[in-house]
Design a protein around this motif. Structure first.
Motif, PDB file in Angstrom:
ATOM      1  N   LEU A   1       0.858  -1.175   0.000  1.00  8.84           N
ATOM      2  CA  LEU A   1       0.000   0.000   0.000  1.00  8.84           C
ATOM      3  C   LEU A   1       0.896   1.227   0.000  1.00  8.84           C
ATOM      4  O   LEU A   1       1.683   1.431   0.924  1.00  8.84           O
ATOM      5  N   SER A   2       0.789   2.023  -1.063  1.00  8.84           N
ATOM      6  CA  SER A   2       1.535   3.283  -1.149  1.00  8.84           C
ATOM      7  C   SER A   2       0.582   4.425  -0.841  1.00  8.84           C
ATOM      8  O   SER A   2      -0.489   4.530  -1.444  1.00  8.84           O
ATOM      9  N   LEU A   3       0.976   5.282   0.109  1.00 13.02           N
ATOM     10  CA  LEU A   3       0.131   6.367   0.581  1.00 13.02           C
ATOM     11  C   LEU A   3       0.670   7.725   0.153  1.00 13.02           C
ATOM     12  O   LEU A   3       1.879   7.948   0.154  1.00 13.02           O
ATOM     13  N   ALA A   4      -0.247   8.624  -0.181  1.00 11.20           N
ATOM     14  CA  ALA A   4       0.088  10.020  -0.471  1.00 11.20           C
ATOM     15  C   ALA A   4      -1.130  10.864  -0.133  1.00 11.20           C
ATOM     16  O   ALA A   4      -2.252  10.363  -0.088  1.00 11.20           O
ATOM     17  N   ALA A   5      -0.904  12.154   0.125  1.00 11.32           N
ATOM     18  CA  ALA A   5      -1.998  13.072   0.448  1.00 11.32           C
ATOM     19  C   ALA A   5      -1.878  14.320  -0.409  1.00 11.32           C
ATOM     20  O   ALA A   5      -0.773  14.743  -0.765  1.00 11.32           O
ATOM     21  N   THR A   6      -3.032  14.899  -0.754  1.00 13.63           N
ATOM     22  CA  THR A   6      -3.073  16.147  -1.504  1.00 13.63           C
ATOM     23  C   THR A   6      -4.064  17.097  -0.833  1.00 13.63           C
ATOM     24  O   THR A   6      -4.923  16.673  -0.070  1.00 13.63           O
ATOM     25  N   ILE A   7      -3.914  18.384  -1.128  1.00 18.19           N
ATOM     26  CA  ILE A   7      -4.891  19.395  -0.716  1.00 18.19           C
ATOM     27  C   ILE A   7      -5.510  19.915  -2.004  1.00 18.19           C
ATOM     28  O   ILE A   7      -4.827  20.543  -2.815  1.00 18.19           O
ATOM     29  N   ALA A   8      -6.788  19.622  -2.209  1.00 14.83           N
ATOM     30  CA  ALA A   8      -7.521  20.036  -3.407  1.00 14.83           C
ATOM     31  C   ALA A   8      -6.742  19.683  -4.674  1.00 14.83           C
ATOM     32  O   ALA A   8      -6.626  20.478  -5.589  1.00 14.83           O
ATOM     33  N   GLY A   9      -6.174  18.493  -4.706  1.00 16.25           N
ATOM     34  CA  GLY A   9      -5.465  18.007  -5.879  1.00 16.25           C
ATOM     35  C   GLY A   9      -4.000  18.378  -5.953  1.00 16.25           C
ATOM     36  O   GLY A   9      -3.262  17.821  -6.757  1.00 16.25           O
ATOM     37  N   GLY A  10      -3.529  19.320  -5.132  1.00 16.08           N
ATOM     38  CA  GLY A  10      -2.121  19.723  -5.148  1.00 16.08           C
ATOM     39  C   GLY A  10      -1.366  19.132  -3.976  1.00 16.08           C
ATOM     40  O   GLY A  10      -1.954  18.766  -2.961  1.00 16.08           O
TER      41      GLY A  10
ATOM     42  N   SER B   1       6.380  21.093   4.849  1.00 16.97           N
ATOM     43  CA  SER B   1       6.412  21.316   6.292  1.00 16.97           C
ATOM     44  C   SER B   1       5.088  20.940   6.963  1.00 16.97           C
ATOM     45  O   SER B   1       5.000  20.930   8.179  1.00 16.97           O
ATOM     46  N   ASP B   2       4.043  20.648   6.172  1.00 20.31           N
ATOM     47  CA  ASP B   2       2.761  20.257   6.754  1.00 20.31           C
ATOM     48  C   ASP B   2       2.882  18.883   7.389  1.00 20.31           C
ATOM     49  O   ASP B   2       3.407  17.950   6.788  1.00 20.31           O
ATOM     50  N   SER B   3       2.384  18.759   8.611  1.00 18.56           N
ATOM     51  CA  SER B   3       2.442  17.455   9.264  1.00 18.56           C
ATOM     52  C   SER B   3       1.298  16.584   8.748  1.00 18.56           C
ATOM     53  O   SER B   3       0.166  17.038   8.624  1.00 18.56           O
ATOM     54  N   ILE B   4       1.630  15.343   8.425  1.00 15.45           N
ATOM     55  CA  ILE B   4       0.656  14.392   7.910  1.00 15.45           C
ATOM     56  C   ILE B   4       0.730  13.133   8.761  1.00 15.45           C
ATOM     57  O   ILE B   4       1.812  12.637   9.052  1.00 15.45           O
ATOM     58  N   VAL B   5      -0.437  12.630   9.148  1.00 18.00           N
ATOM     59  CA  VAL B   5      -0.509  11.378   9.881  1.00 18.00           C
ATOM     60  C   VAL B   5      -1.500  10.479   9.157  1.00 18.00           C
ATOM     61  O   VAL B   5      -2.626  10.886   8.877  1.00 18.00           O
ATOM     62  N   TYR B   6      -1.060   9.270   8.838  1.00 15.54           N
ATOM     63  CA  TYR B   6      -1.945   8.257   8.271  1.00 15.54           C
ATOM     64  C   TYR B   6      -2.216   7.228   9.364  1.00 15.54           C
ATOM     65  O   TYR B   6      -1.303   6.811  10.057  1.00 15.54           O
ATOM     66  N   GLN B   7      -3.459   6.845   9.480  1.00 12.07           N
ATOM     67  CA  GLN B   7      -3.831   5.788  10.419  1.00 12.07           C
ATOM     68  C   GLN B   7      -4.497   4.685   9.610  1.00 12.07           C
ATOM     69  O   GLN B   7      -5.449   4.932   8.884  1.00 12.07           O
ATOM     70  N   ILE B   8      -3.983   3.469   9.726  1.00 16.61           N
ATOM     71  CA  ILE B   8      -4.486   2.336   8.962  1.00 16.61           C
ATOM     72  C   ILE B   8      -5.087   1.329   9.931  1.00 16.61           C
ATOM     73  O   ILE B   8      -4.409   0.895  10.870  1.00 16.61           O
ATOM     74  N   GLU B   9      -6.366   0.971   9.722  1.00 19.64           N
ATOM     75  CA  GLU B   9      -7.051   0.008  10.587  1.00 19.64           C
ATOM     76  C   GLU B   9      -7.586  -1.145   9.750  1.00 19.64           C
ATOM     77  O   GLU B   9      -8.176  -0.930   8.696  1.00 19.64           O
TER      78      GLU B   9
ATOM     79  N   GLN C   1       5.118  12.094   4.471  1.00 18.44           N
ATOM     80  CA  GLN C   1       4.184  12.524   3.418  1.00 18.44           C
ATOM     81  C   GLN C   1       3.817  11.384   2.481  1.00 18.44           C
ATOM     82  O   GLN C   1       2.678  11.272   2.069  1.00 18.44           O
ATOM     83  N   THR C   2       4.779  10.559   2.131  1.00 18.49           N
ATOM     84  CA  THR C   2       4.500   9.384   1.314  1.00 18.49           C
ATOM     85  C   THR C   2       5.126   8.181   1.994  1.00 18.49           C
ATOM     86  O   THR C   2       6.159   8.302   2.656  1.00 18.49           O
TER      87      THR C   2
ATOM     88  N   THR D   1      -3.539 -10.210  -2.268  1.00 19.91           N
ATOM     89  CA  THR D   1      -2.198 -10.786  -2.243  1.00 19.91           C
ATOM     90  C   THR D   1      -1.433 -10.435  -3.520  1.00 19.91           C
ATOM     91  O   THR D   1      -1.949 -10.588  -4.621  1.00 19.91           O
ATOM     92  N   GLY D   2      -0.204  -9.951  -3.342  1.00 22.79           N
ATOM     93  CA  GLY D   2       0.691  -9.683  -4.462  1.00 22.79           C
ATOM     94  C   GLY D   2       0.381  -8.421  -5.251  1.00 22.79           C
ATOM     95  O   GLY D   2       1.036  -8.145  -6.248  1.00 22.79           O
ATOM     96  N   VAL D   3      -0.576  -7.631  -4.821  1.00 23.17           N
ATOM     97  CA  VAL D   3      -0.977  -6.432  -5.566  1.00 23.17           C
ATOM     98  C   VAL D   3      -0.466  -5.191  -4.839  1.00 23.17           C
ATOM     99  O   VAL D   3      -0.491  -5.124  -3.616  1.00 23.17           O
ATOM    100  N   ARG D   4      -0.019  -4.225  -5.626  1.00 22.59           N
ATOM    101  CA  ARG D   4       0.389  -2.930  -5.062  1.00 22.59           C
ATOM    102  C   ARG D   4      -0.751  -1.946  -5.307  1.00 22.59           C
ATOM    103  O   ARG D   4      -1.189  -1.750  -6.437  1.00 22.59           O
ATOM    104  N   GLU D   5      -1.216  -1.324  -4.231  1.00 21.70           N
ATOM    105  CA  GLU D   5      -2.306  -0.343  -4.299  1.00 21.70           C
ATOM    106  C   GLU D   5      -1.724   1.037  -4.029  1.00 21.70           C
ATOM    107  O   GLU D   5      -1.065   1.247  -3.017  1.00 21.70           O
ATOM    108  N   ASP D   6      -1.928   1.972  -4.972  1.00 20.68           N
ATOM    109  CA  ASP D   6      -1.518   3.362  -4.776  1.00 20.68           C
ATOM    110  C   ASP D   6      -2.735   4.148  -4.326  1.00 20.68           C
ATOM    111  O   ASP D   6      -3.721   4.230  -5.063  1.00 20.68           O
ATOM    112  N   LEU D   7      -2.680   4.707  -3.137  1.00 20.61           N
ATOM    113  CA  LEU D   7      -3.812   5.424  -2.576  1.00 20.61           C
ATOM    114  C   LEU D   7      -3.423   6.872  -2.292  1.00 20.61           C
ATOM    115  O   LEU D   7      -2.501   7.132  -1.516  1.00 20.61           O
TER     116      LEU D   7
END
Length: 177
Positions: free
Chosen positions: A17-26, A31-39, A55-56, A87-93
């Motif tokens: 699982l590859s994670l990334a975040a955007t603000i309105a597409g950008g 310097s922005d703090s980002i926290v991902y929580q995965i459950e 960030q990523t 299994t075996g798949v890479r998901e870009d989120l």
């Protein structure tokens, strides 16, 4: 048996699982703090798998159903999605935050300098307090929406209303008259 070496290949079922975040597409500022929580949500009881503060990030996880939440800054800018990992798949989120960046300033009428000893309170349209600070010119990321801003400076209280739109990057100035 004593003295023998045994080698076996173990196959581990996992997904990436590859994670990334955007603000309105950008992309957010570095310097922005980002926290991902995965459950993991397809097992009982549901449990937090991990928290990530980069960030990523790319994670190896067991196949299953997950809820992924991303939070920008410490206020109310959140985005979440539910995904199924195989299994075996890479998901870009990429989690897109419908939020804007806001800097608050308070100025007395006739003064060119912002006041330094201001107490700020920001409430959302439901009346819930989302931000309390005594920083002179606070900077934060707020979810898109309407807000009431209150600045307390010495014996003065100034209220204002603002509307934040996705992708905003602006200064909100309250002036004491």
């Amino acid at each position: 048996r004593p003295g023998e070496v045994e080698r076996r290949t173990l196959t581990i079922s996992s997904a990436q699982l590859s994670l990334a975040a955007t603000i309105a597409g950008g992309r957010p500022d570095s310097s922005d703090s980002i926290v991902y929580q995965i459950e993991r949500i397809d097992t009982a009881p549901q449990s937090e798998v991990t928290r990530v503060t980069r960030q990523t990030e790319t994670l190896n996880l067991a196949p299953g159903r997950y809820r992924v939440e991303s939070r920008l800054g410490s206020l109310n800018a959140r985005a979440e999605r539910t995904i199924d990992l195989r299994t075996g798949v890479r998901e870009d989120l990429t989690l897109d935050h419908q939020a804007g960046v806001v800097r608050l300033t308070f100025v007395e009428a006739g003064s060119a300098q912002p006041a330094a000893d201001v107490f700020w309170e920001i409430k959302d349209q439901d009346g819930q307090t989302v931000w309390l600070t005594s920083e002179p010119q606070p900077l934060g990321i707020l979810r898109a929406g309407r807000y009431t801003v209150r600045a307390q400076y010495r014996d003065r209280v100034v209220d204002g209303r603002i509307e934040i739109q996705a992708g905003d990057n602006r200064v909100v100035e309250l002036i004491a008259r």
